[in-house]
Design a protein around this motif. Structure first.
Motif, mmCIF file in Angstrom:
data_model
loop_
_atom_site.group_PDB
_atom_site.id
_atom_site.type_symbol
_atom_site.label_atom_id
_atom_site.label_comp_id
_atom_site.label_asym_id
_atom_site.label_seq_id
_atom_site.Cartn_x
_atom_site.Cartn_y
_atom_site.Cartn_z
ATOM 1 N N TYR A 18 53.778 63.015 -7.508
ATOM 2 C CA TYR A 18 52.224 63.014 -7.555
ATOM 3 C C TYR A 18 51.373 61.960 -7.821
ATOM 4 C CZ TYR A 18 54.533 66.311 -3.618
ATOM 5 O OH TYR A 18 54.727 67.011 -2.726
ATOM 6 N N PHE A 19 50.446 61.662 -7.908
ATOM 7 C CA PHE A 19 49.561 60.681 -8.508
ATOM 8 C C PHE A 19 47.936 61.411 -7.675
ATOM 9 C CE2 PHE A 19 52.238 57.078 -8.444
ATOM 10 C CZ PHE A 19 52.748 57.319 -9.350
ATOM 11 N N LYS A 20 47.633 61.622 -8.557
ATOM 12 C CA LYS A 20 46.520 62.777 -8.288
ATOM 13 C C LYS A 20 45.272 61.280 -8.134
ATOM 14 C CE LYS A 20 46.713 67.696 -9.541
ATOM 15 N NZ LYS A 20 46.714 67.835 -11.182
ATOM 16 N N HIS A 27 51.398 61.207 -2.329
ATOM 17 C CA HIS A 27 52.632 62.148 -2.485
ATOM 18 C C HIS A 27 54.061 60.778 -2.633
ATOM 19 C CE1 HIS A 27 52.085 66.332 -0.861
ATOM 20 N NE2 HIS A 27 50.868 65.817 -1.046
ATOM 21 N N ALA A 28 53.847 59.678 -3.819
ATOM 22 C CA ALA A 28 54.295 58.793 -3.617
ATOM 23 C C ALA A 28 55.779 58.937 -3.600
ATOM 24 C CB ALA A 28 54.009 57.908 -5.017
ATOM 25 N N VAL A 29 56.656 59.942 -4.308
ATOM 26 C CA VAL A 29 57.593 60.348 -4.086
ATOM 27 C C VAL A 29 57.686 61.550 -3.914
ATOM 28 C CG1 VAL A 29 60.035 60.650 -5.239
ATOM 29 C CG2 VAL A 29 58.991 58.285 -6.135
ATOM 30 N N GLU A 47 59.872 49.780 2.907
ATOM 31 C CA GLU A 47 58.923 48.912 2.705
ATOM 32 C C GLU A 47 57.909 48.893 2.060
ATOM 33 O OE1 GLU A 47 56.753 49.263 7.150
ATOM 34 O OE2 GLU A 47 57.716 50.204 7.176
ATOM 35 N N SER A 48 57.075 47.902 1.278
ATOM 36 C CA SER A 48 56.031 48.107 -0.127
ATOM 37 C C SER A 48 54.997 49.452 0.555
ATOM 38 C CB SER A 48 55.426 46.876 0.612
ATOM 39 O OG SER A 48 53.906 47.201 -0.883
ATOM 40 N N GLY A 49 55.299 50.108 -0.912
ATOM 41 C CA GLY A 49 54.160 51.643 -0.557
ATOM 42 C C GLY A 49 55.838 52.283 -0.671
ATOM 43 N N CYS A 50 56.556 52.593 -0.021
ATOM 44 C CA CYS A 50 57.392 54.054 -0.282
ATOM 45 C C CYS A 50 57.906 54.550 -1.077
ATOM 46 C CB CYS A 50 58.708 53.570 0.988
ATOM 47 S SG CYS A 50 59.559 52.402 -0.127
ATOM 48 N N GLY A 51 57.514 54.423 -1.986
ATOM 49 C CA GLY A 51 57.345 54.954 -3.716
ATOM 50 C C GLY A 51 59.175 54.334 -4.247
ATOM 51 N N LYS A 52 59.538 52.797 -4.045
ATOM 52 C CA LYS A 52 60.307 52.327 -5.089
ATOM 53 C C LYS A 52 60.689 52.302 -6.571
ATOM 54 C CE LYS A 52 60.637 49.124 -2.421
ATOM 55 N NZ LYS A 52 58.932 48.855 -1.128
ATOM 56 N N SER A 53 59.498 51.561 -6.555
ATOM 57 C CA SER A 53 58.929 51.289 -7.491
ATOM 58 C C SER A 53 59.060 52.661 -8.719
ATOM 59 C CB SER A 53 58.008 50.620 -8.352
ATOM 60 O OG SER A 53 57.806 49.365 -7.403
ATOM 61 N N THR A 54 58.052 53.600 -7.818
ATOM 62 C CA THR A 54 57.575 55.229 -8.740
ATOM 63 C C THR A 54 58.953 56.135 -9.217
ATOM 64 O OG1 THR A 54 55.352 55.089 -7.335
ATOM 65 C CG2 THR A 54 55.906 57.169 -8.414
ATOM 66 N N THR A 55 59.769 55.812 -7.821
ATOM 67 C CA THR A 55 61.256 56.592 -7.978
ATOM 68 C C THR A 55 62.135 55.921 -9.459
ATOM 69 O OG1 THR A 55 61.450 57.140 -5.549
ATOM 70 C CG2 THR A 55 63.830 57.045 -7.124
ATOM 71 N N SER A 279 49.188 57.308 5.579
ATOM 72 C CA SER A 279 48.811 57.347 4.248
ATOM 73 C C SER A 279 49.578 58.548 3.998
ATOM 74 C CB SER A 279 47.361 57.904 4.329
ATOM 75 O OG SER A 279 47.332 58.301 3.013
ATOM 76 N N PRO A 280 49.891 57.577 2.484
ATOM 77 C CA PRO A 280 50.904 58.929 1.603
ATOM 78 C C PRO A 280 50.028 59.954 1.455
ATOM 79 C CG PRO A 280 50.270 57.076 0.397
ATOM 80 C CD PRO A 280 49.968 56.747 1.791
ATOM 81 N N ILE A 281 48.466 59.398 1.349
ATOM 82 C CA ILE A 281 48.008 60.862 0.923
ATOM 83 C C ILE A 281 48.318 62.151 1.722
ATOM 84 C CG2 ILE A 281 45.296 61.323 0.237
ATOM 85 C CD1 ILE A 281 45.253 58.946 -0.341
HETATM 86 N N1 LIG Z 1 49.682 55.118 -10.833
HETATM 87 C C1 LIG Z 1 48.893 54.984 -9.687
HETATM 88 N N2 LIG Z 1 48.393 55.727 -8.986
HETATM 89 C C2 LIG Z 1 47.819 56.176 -7.674
HETATM 90 N N3 LIG Z 1 49.038 55.714 -6.261
HETATM 91 C C3 LIG Z 1 50.134 55.010 -6.800
HETATM 92 C C4 LIG Z 1 50.444 54.891 -8.236
HETATM 93 N N4 LIG Z 1 51.183 54.430 -8.848
HETATM 94 C C5 LIG Z 1 51.463 53.904 -7.412
HETATM 95 N N5 LIG Z 1 50.881 54.263 -6.414
HETATM 96 C C6 LIG Z 1 51.021 54.640 -5.201
HETATM 97 O O1 LIG Z 1 52.148 55.477 -4.982
HETATM 98 C C7 LIG Z 1 52.991 54.556 -3.224
HETATM 99 C C8 LIG Z 1 54.006 54.623 -3.458
HETATM 100 O O2 LIG Z 1 53.782 53.296 -4.328
HETATM 101 P P1 LIG Z 1 55.356 52.793 -5.379
HETATM 102 O O3 LIG Z 1 56.689 53.154 -5.373
HETATM 103 O O4 LIG Z 1 54.956 51.228 -6.010
HETATM 104 O O5 LIG Z 1 55.752 51.836 -3.925
HETATM 105 P P2 LIG Z 1 57.107 50.666 -3.492
HETATM 106 O O6 LIG Z 1 57.657 50.152 -5.369
HETATM 107 O O7 LIG Z 1 57.932 51.180 -2.789
HETATM 108 O O8 LIG Z 1 56.281 49.563 -3.107
HETATM 109 C C9 LIG Z 1 51.785 53.538 -2.975
HETATM 110 O O9 LIG Z 1 51.159 54.205 -2.068
HETATM 111 C C10 LIG Z 1 51.305 53.683 -4.091
HETATM 112 O O10 LIG Z 1 49.851 52.930 -3.832
#
Ligand SMILES: Nc1ncnc2c1ncn2[C@@H]1O[C@H](COP(=O)(O)OP(=O)(O)O)[C@@H](O)[C@H]1O
Ligand SMILES: [Mg+2]
Length: 325
Positions: A18-20, A27-29, A47-55, A279-281
């Motif tokens: 989670y990112f505050k 709720h990114a992941v 899709e973009s923003g679904c949490g792939k990179s964060t995972t 929204s993931p918020i």
């Molecule tokens: N450092 C951060 N602070 C706040 N929100 C973030 C941060 N990094 C990613 N997010 C949010 O987390 C969600 C997932 O992002 P991300 O993992 O980059 O998705 P993807 O790689 O699937 O495009 C998105 O809503 C993104 O805006």
């Protein structure tokens, strides 16, 4: 202990990040679990923003997860000592989407490739001959001509820049690499070259991959298993062939309907997705896909999160409608 003693190189359990933010908690992941066997590739799509990179970043601890277990070679890397983590860091590497922004523009190809070798004291700074021959060896392995030794990143095309990123990643002789959209920023003509290179390196070096992409055609070529993510959660997970032949989740069906079927070169019946992802918020409880779903949205869909259920062998799906069929 040799790693072939581990059934899974990675075992990720209930990963949460989670990112505050000022607007609420993103709720990114949100409760992602999967396993990866040695030498295999797990594709993560969505899709973009679904949490792939964060995972991908959490599981190599480039960013700290909020909670969850990340078992690497049998041990939770969130709980190991600093010294053990330093060792594990060499074994687990990442290749980024945009090779340009991740390379220092003021350094030459050879300097960029030498950095991890020097930083991790794999080669002593004073041992110039050894360093040069290792750099040349790595350049050859990734298909960079020797004449580019003193070139700068801006003098090279995207494909060559990505080859530098790959050379850096393999310089640590890793076991595992997170490939985060490694070809998405490249011209289509160059994409296949880089994919072929990664595939060859996987075989030659016995690498295990997570391959992140928003493009299902790419992952079909690359992955053994595929996890489809939607708004921070895995909605479907299956061996690649099974997922392509028999997609079950309405979101996976929609994603697949947009690409060509390899055998026929034609598209499937197009399933249109309506609206934008929510929204993931602070998402409300219940199925996050329900607002865009083509299935009958039942009373069950909204109040309760659909669990990821094994529908057939190794094929998991998170959908109340399928669970009840
Ligand atoms: N450092 C951060 N602070 C706040 N929100 C973030 C941060 N990094 C990613 N997010 C949010 O987390 C969600 C997932 O992002 P991300 O993992 O980059 O998705 P993807 O790689 O699937 O495009 C998105 O809503 C993104 O805006
Ligand atoms: Mg991303």
């Amino acid at each position: 202990m040799p790693e072939n003693l581990y059934e899974n190189l990675f075992e990720v359990k209930n990963l949460i990040k989670y990112f505050k933010t000022g607007k609420g908690i993103v709720h990114a992941v949100d409760g992602v679990s999967f396993t990866i066997k040695p030498g295999k590739t797990l594709g993560i799509v969505g899709e973009s923003g679904c949490g792939k990179s964060t995972t991908g970043r959490c599981i190599i601890r480039l960013i700290e997860p909020t909670s969850g277990e990340i078992i690497y070679k049998g041990r939770d890397i969130c709980k190991i000592s600093k010294a053990e983590m330093t060792k594990a860091r060499k074994e687990i590497q990442i290749i980024f989407q945009d090779p340009y922004s991740s390379l220092n523009p003021r350094k030459t190809v050879s300097q960029i490739i030498s950095e991890p070798l020097l930083h991790n004291r794999i080669i002593d700074r004073g041992d110039k001959d050894k360093l040069e021959s290792r750099i040349l060896e790595l350049m050859e392995t990734v298909g960079l001509a020797e004449r580019l030794f003193n070139s700068y990143p801006h003098e090279l095309d995207g494909g060559r820049r990505q080859r530098i990123g790959i050379a850096r990643a393999i310089s640590m002789q890793p076991d595992f690499i997170v490939c985060d959209e490694p070809v998405s920023a490249l011209d289509v003509s160059i994409q296949a070259q880089i994919l072929n290179l990664l595939k060859r390196l996987q075989t030659e070096l016995g690498l295990t991959f997570i391959f992140i992409t928003h493009n299902l055609s790419v992952v079909n070529y690359f992955a053994d298993d595929i996890a489809v993510m939607y708004l921070g959660q895995v909605v479907e997970k299956a061996p690649a062939e099974e997922l392509f032949d028999n997609p079950l989740h309405p979101y996976t069906k929609a994603l697949l309907s947009a690409i060509l079927v390899p055998e026929t070169g034609k598209k499937r019946n197009r399933v249109m997705l309506h609206g934008e992802p929510s929204s993931p918020i602070d998402p409300p409880a219940g199925c996050r896909f329900s607002k865009r779903c083509n299935f009958h949205v039942s009373a069950l869909c909204v109040p309760r999160d659909p669990p990821l259920v094994e529908i057939s062998q190794n094929h998991y799906v998170a959908c109340h409608c399928i669970e009840r069929q």
